[in-house]
Design an enzyme around this catalytic site. Structure first.
Site, PDB file in Angstrom:
ATOM      1  N   ASP A   8      33.944 -24.270  -4.614  1.00 26.85           N
ATOM      2  CA  ASP A   8      34.827 -23.249  -4.225  1.00 26.85           C
ATOM      3  C   ASP A   8      34.879 -23.120  -2.640  1.00 26.85           C
ATOM      4  O   ASP A   8      33.830 -22.834  -2.121  1.00 26.85           O
ATOM      5  CB  ASP A   8      34.628 -21.904  -4.678  1.00 26.85           C
ATOM      6  CG  ASP A   8      35.794 -21.023  -4.401  1.00 26.85           C
ATOM      7  OD1 ASP A   8      35.950 -20.017  -5.395  1.00 26.85           O
ATOM      8  OD2 ASP A   8      36.291 -20.959  -3.131  1.00 26.85           O
ATOM      9  N   ASP A 111      41.887 -24.191  -3.392  1.00 26.96           N
ATOM     10  CA  ASP A 111      40.346 -24.465  -2.942  1.00 26.96           C
ATOM     11  C   ASP A 111      39.244 -24.726  -3.913  1.00 26.96           C
ATOM     12  O   ASP A 111      38.202 -24.465  -3.485  1.00 26.96           O
ATOM     13  CB  ASP A 111      40.111 -23.577  -1.951  1.00 26.96           C
ATOM     14  CG  ASP A 111      39.678 -22.140  -2.449  1.00 26.96           C
ATOM     15  OD1 ASP A 111      39.961 -21.741  -3.404  1.00 26.96           O
ATOM     16  OD2 ASP A 111      38.830 -21.413  -1.681  1.00 26.96           O
ATOM     17  N   GLU A 112      39.799 -24.648  -5.253  1.00 27.29           N
ATOM     18  CA  GLU A 112      38.591 -24.766  -6.140  1.00 27.29           C
ATOM     19  C   GLU A 112      38.605 -26.008  -7.068  1.00 27.29           C
ATOM     20  O   GLU A 112      39.990 -26.255  -7.601  1.00 27.29           O
ATOM     21  CB  GLU A 112      38.130 -23.648  -6.792  1.00 27.29           C
ATOM     22  CG  GLU A 112      39.223 -22.931  -7.397  1.00 27.29           C
ATOM     23  CD  GLU A 112      38.854 -21.541  -8.204  1.00 27.29           C
ATOM     24  OE1 GLU A 112      37.742 -21.372  -8.862  1.00 27.29           O
ATOM     25  OE2 GLU A 112      39.515 -20.544  -7.668  1.00 27.29           O
TER      26      GLU A 112
HETATM   27  P1  TTP Z   1      39.567 -17.820  -2.647  1.00 27.68           P
HETATM   28  O1  TTP Z   1      38.737 -18.834  -3.102  1.00 27.68           O
HETATM   29  O2  TTP Z   1      39.675 -16.648  -3.612  1.00 27.68           O
HETATM   30  O3  TTP Z   1      39.096 -17.171  -1.137  1.00 27.68           O
HETATM   31  P2  TTP Z   1      38.551 -17.584   0.074  1.00 27.68           P
HETATM   32  O4  TTP Z   1      38.284 -19.145  -0.200  1.00 27.68           O
HETATM   33  O5  TTP Z   1      39.548 -17.305   1.005  1.00 27.68           O
HETATM   34  O6  TTP Z   1      37.205 -17.090   0.293  1.00 27.68           O
HETATM   35  P3  TTP Z   1      35.943 -17.379  -0.627  1.00 27.68           P
HETATM   36  O7  TTP Z   1      34.893 -17.635   0.302  1.00 27.68           O
HETATM   37  O8  TTP Z   1      35.335 -15.899  -0.880  1.00 27.68           O
HETATM   38  O9  TTP Z   1      36.039 -18.256  -1.469  1.00 27.68           O
HETATM   39  O10 TTP Z   1      40.956 -18.087  -2.363  1.00 27.68           O
HETATM   40  C1  TTP Z   1      41.333 -19.234  -1.923  1.00 27.68           C
HETATM   41  C2  TTP Z   1      42.481 -19.152  -0.923  1.00 27.68           C
HETATM   42  O11 TTP Z   1      43.596 -18.676  -1.797  1.00 27.68           O
HETATM   43  C3  TTP Z   1      42.384 -18.197   0.305  1.00 27.68           C
HETATM   44  O12 TTP Z   1      41.625 -18.760   1.494  1.00 27.68           O
HETATM   45  C4  TTP Z   1      43.852 -17.669   0.396  1.00 27.68           C
HETATM   46  C5  TTP Z   1      44.462 -17.708  -0.776  1.00 27.68           C
HETATM   47  N1  TTP Z   1      44.591 -16.557  -1.451  1.00 27.68           N
HETATM   48  C6  TTP Z   1      45.607 -15.675  -1.271  1.00 27.68           C
HETATM   49  O13 TTP Z   1      46.730 -16.244  -0.561  1.00 27.68           O
HETATM   50  N2  TTP Z   1      45.909 -14.671  -1.865  1.00 27.68           N
HETATM   51  C7  TTP Z   1      44.737 -13.896  -2.494  1.00 27.68           C
HETATM   52  O14 TTP Z   1      44.831 -12.821  -2.866  1.00 27.68           O
HETATM   53  C8  TTP Z   1      43.566 -14.697  -2.635  1.00 27.68           C
HETATM   54  C9  TTP Z   1      42.524 -13.972  -3.610  1.00 27.68           C
HETATM   55  C10 TTP Z   1      43.524 -16.002  -2.128  1.00 27.68           C
HETATM   56 MG    MG Z   2      37.430 -19.908  -1.720  1.00 28.84          MG
END
Ligand code: TTP
Ligand code: MG
Length: 373
Positions: A8, A111-112
């Site tokens: 992730d 992103d995962e």
């Molecule tokens: P996430 O992997 O949930 O968050 P992140 O990568 O920003 O942070 P983390 O380090 O905690 O993993 O989500 C991936 C991307 O998806 C995030 O960068 C932006 C998008 N996203 C949204 O647009 N809206 C949302 O509510 C969430 C949770 C994510």
């Molecule tokens: Mg993330």
């Protein structure tokens, strides 16, 4: 030995922005909405936060929060609009790296991804080194950090990737799985939302360890089959596979009439009903379609099919209805001579070129995430 990785990316959208604008490094950065030249100070910003840098999280800012609230919490943060095109491009590059690193790879959101690397390592020490190499390669090629969970199954890998964020690497060896899970609150299990959490709380179950030793029958009584699955997960058991692509090729619904017919109005109505049923099935499975087809079987059992492929994936009933109607009209217009007198025995509607909605979109349309969550 089964070894699953969950990768992730860290604060994905904002990390990409920081990479593109190095002067933002170390600052609170908020990505969201459509912050134009007017700037957020104008108070005209209405959208929500997509994500923010870890520096911004210290101020209490998080995904899905109103941008206006984020601005109140940290007026000095850098507010940037969403540049989805760029993020999709970076995502594709990262997914290509990951795909090459696994026997099976399943992308679950922008992103995962889950990776099955069972055949590539012999023990947990090698698994850790393997994950470290993946992190190093992503950094070298993309200048972005990620967090990886290494575990005997998908659920634990997913929980583990969140454990030491950002830039984390958590390895949960199979014989440690139950111990690792036991002290965590039940909501750490992907898919356990406020509703399930409340039910479990009413049963006195707060931690995964308590869930693991709870009576399965009582869990099933309150949560149905899901209770059974949760009990297994809490005990470190999850057999779900890393699924590279969605297996289902198409989905269809047909109706055979009790009496052959040439009543076009009635046919149109039936086709609309089929479209409605199909749409319901698509929603349940979290699928989107690109191709719509119809099938008409005549009284002499000859069959014609027509299909149309759209430029993009769709999920809405209106599109499905519109295309099926178009196709039916096309078939009808071409009926001439002998065909014109033939009655219709069966109609069918079919969608193909399917794709899975990612889990965040699923949440938006009110679907429970796939089993691994
Ligand atoms: P996430 O992997 O949930 O968050 P992140 O990568 O920003 O942070 P983390 O380090 O905690 O993993 O989500 C991936 C991307 O998806 C995030 O960068 C932006 C998008 N996203 C949204 O647009 N809206 C949302 O509510 C969430 C949770 C994510
Ligand atoms: Mg993330």
């Amino acid at each position: 030995m089964r070894v699953i990785l969950h990768v992730d990316m860290d604060s994905f959208f904002s990390a990409i922005e920081v990479r593109e604008h190095p002067e933002l490094k170390g600052l609170p950065v908020v990505v969201g909405g459509n912050v134009g030249d007017a700037g957020i100070e104008s108070g005209k910003i209405r959208g929500v936060v997509s994500t923010c840098s870890y520096e911004a999280r210290k101020y209490g800012i998080h995904s899905a929060m109103a941008l206006s609230r984020a601005y109140k919490l940290c007026p000095d943060a850098k507010f940037l609009p969403v540049n989805m095109q760029l993020y999709r491009r970076v995502s594709a590059a990262i997914m290509a790296i990951l795909r090459a690193k696994a026997d099976k790879m399943e992308q679950v959101s922008i992103d995962e991804a889950f990776l099955d690397i069972s055949s590539r390592v012999r023990d947990w020490a090698e698994a850790r080194a393997y994950a470290e190499r993946i992190k190093a390669e992503i950094w070298a090629k993309e200048r972005l950090t990620c967090s990886i969970g290494v575990a005997p199954n998908k659920t634990i890998a997913k929980i583990a990737s969140d454990f030491e964020k950002p830039d984390g690497l958590t390895v949960v060896e199979d014989y440690n799985a139950k111990e690792f899970l036991a002290p965590l609150p039940v909501k750490c299990i992907p898919g356990v939302g406020p509703k399930t959490e409340t039910i479990l709380k009413q049963m006195g179950i707060l931690k995964i360890g308590q869930l693991a030793s709870a009576d399965v029958q009582s869990l099933v009584a309150r949560l149905g089959k899901y209770g059974e699955r949760l009990h297994l997960i809490a005990n470190g058991i999850d057999d779900s596979d890393v699924e590279p692509a969605y297996e289902r090729k198409s989905l269809s619904r047909e109706r055979t009439f009790t009496e052959d017919t040439d009543d076009m109005a009635m046919l149109e109505e039936r086709v609309e009903e089929l479209a409605y049923e199909l749409h319901k099935a698509l929603k349940t499975e979290g699928l989107v379609f690109r191709t719509v087809g119809i099938k008409v079987k005549y009284e002499d059992f000859t069959v014609i099919t027509r299909a149309k492929t759209l430029g993009a994936f769709h999920s809405d009933l209106e599109t499905l209805k519109r295309i099926t109607k178009e196709l039916m009209m096309g078939v009808n217009a071409k009926r001439e001579g002998k065909e014109k007198r033939k009655k219709i025995r069966l109609v069918g509607v079919r969608v193909s070129n399917l794709s899975l909605l990612d889990y965040r979109q699923r949440r938006l349309v009110g679907l429970t995430p796939p089993s691994a969550y």
